[in-house]
Motif scaffolding. Structure first.
Motif, PDB file in Angstrom:
ATOM      1  N   GLU A 122       7.566   8.135  -8.024  1.00 53.19           N
ATOM      2  CA  GLU A 122       6.174   8.597  -8.146  1.00 53.19           C
ATOM      3  C   GLU A 122       5.202   7.526  -7.660  1.00 53.19           C
ATOM      4  N   LYS A 178       5.339   7.460  -3.825  1.00 44.94           N
ATOM      5  CA  LYS A 178       4.638   8.624  -3.276  1.00 44.94           C
ATOM      6  C   LYS A 178       3.128   8.420  -3.347  1.00 44.94           C
ATOM      7  N   TYR A 179       2.648   7.964  -4.494  1.00 43.43           N
ATOM      8  CA  TYR A 179       1.215   7.736  -4.667  1.00 43.43           C
ATOM      9  C   TYR A 179       0.721   6.664  -3.689  1.00 43.43           C
ATOM     10  N   THR A 180       1.439   5.542  -3.618  1.00 42.41           N
ATOM     11  CA  THR A 180       1.010   4.438  -2.757  1.00 42.41           C
ATOM     12  C   THR A 180       0.977   4.855  -1.296  1.00 42.41           C
ATOM     13  N   GLU A 220       0.721   7.869  -0.040  1.00 43.74           N
ATOM     14  CA  GLU A 220      -0.353   8.839   0.174  1.00 43.74           C
ATOM     15  C   GLU A 220      -1.708   8.140   0.228  1.00 43.74           C
ATOM     16  N   GLU A 221      -1.887   7.107  -0.595  1.00 52.06           N
ATOM     17  CA  GLU A 221      -3.126   6.341  -0.556  1.00 52.06           C
ATOM     18  C   GLU A 221      -3.314   5.656   0.793  1.00 52.06           C
TER      19      GLU A 221
END
Length: 203
Positions: free
Chosen positions: A150, A153-155, A157-158
């Motif tokens: 997670e 994925k977050y990093t 996408e950022e």
């Protein structure tokens, strides 16, 4: 042209356009894939023109490429206690071995997880097939593995990437739209050392 020469020429193109290897390194790597029926002189002569073609193409590349942003994301992850490795060996087992070596150097108390892509992933990325990323927690625990996935994925996408992941820790993350454009200078700045990659092993 023989099938052998065609295969090796494709390998040379991948080595060059990966952005990880100098002309001297590519010439040396040819030694590992030469076959008896190969036209060695022709193959070695193909290296310099391929680098020239890449250099010409780089003139039209955007100021910031996906590889620049991937470097930024990996740097952020490394700063945050995630071992994030580029071009880690040629197979999953190679990549995990590289993670183990890096973990030994950093110390377990400084690391909470890892991610990497290996040489076969790189080949697919250079060929336009996007990039797959392996990941996991340290220590290896299902709940922690999911948190690492997670976080990745977050990093990513950022940093502007489209990330596909089912949430299943048994599957890798995918960056399906990543456009592989890496300059040799970019890799030299990052001080990568991947001379042993692109061996002819299986996944």
């Amino acid at each position: 042209m023989s099938d052998t020469d065609d295969y090796i020429l494709q390998k040379i193109k991948t080595y060059v356009w990966s952005g990880f290897y100098s002309p001297e390194e590519v010439d040396s790597m040819i030694d590992d894939i030469l076959e008896e029926d190969a036209n060695e002189a022709m193959l070695r002569a193909a290296v310099e023109p391929e680098f020239a073609a890449k250099a010409a193409a780089e003139e039209d590349w955007p100021e910031e490429t996906d590889c620049d942003r991937l470097d930024g994301a990996f740097e952020e992850l490394n700063d945050g206690g995630i071992i994030a490795l580029h071009n880690a060996g040629y197979t999953m087992s190679d990549g995990l071995s590289d993670v183990s070596e890096e973990l030994h150097e950093r110390g377990r108390d400084q690391v909470r997880g890892f991610c990497f892509y290996h040489g076969q992933d790189l080949e697919r990325a250079v060929d336009g097939g996007g990039l797959m990323l392996a990941f996991g927690a340290i220590p290896d625990e299902p709940a922690k593995n999911k948190k690492i996935g997670e976080l990745l994925k977050y990093t990513l996408e950022e940093w502007g990437f489209t990330v596909e992941w089912s949430g299943d820790v048994g599957t890798r993350l995918s960056l399906p739209t990543l456009d592989w454009k890496r300059s040799l200078e970019q890799s030299e700045d990052e001080d990568f050392d991947d001379d042993d990659d692109f061996d002819e092993d299986d996944d």
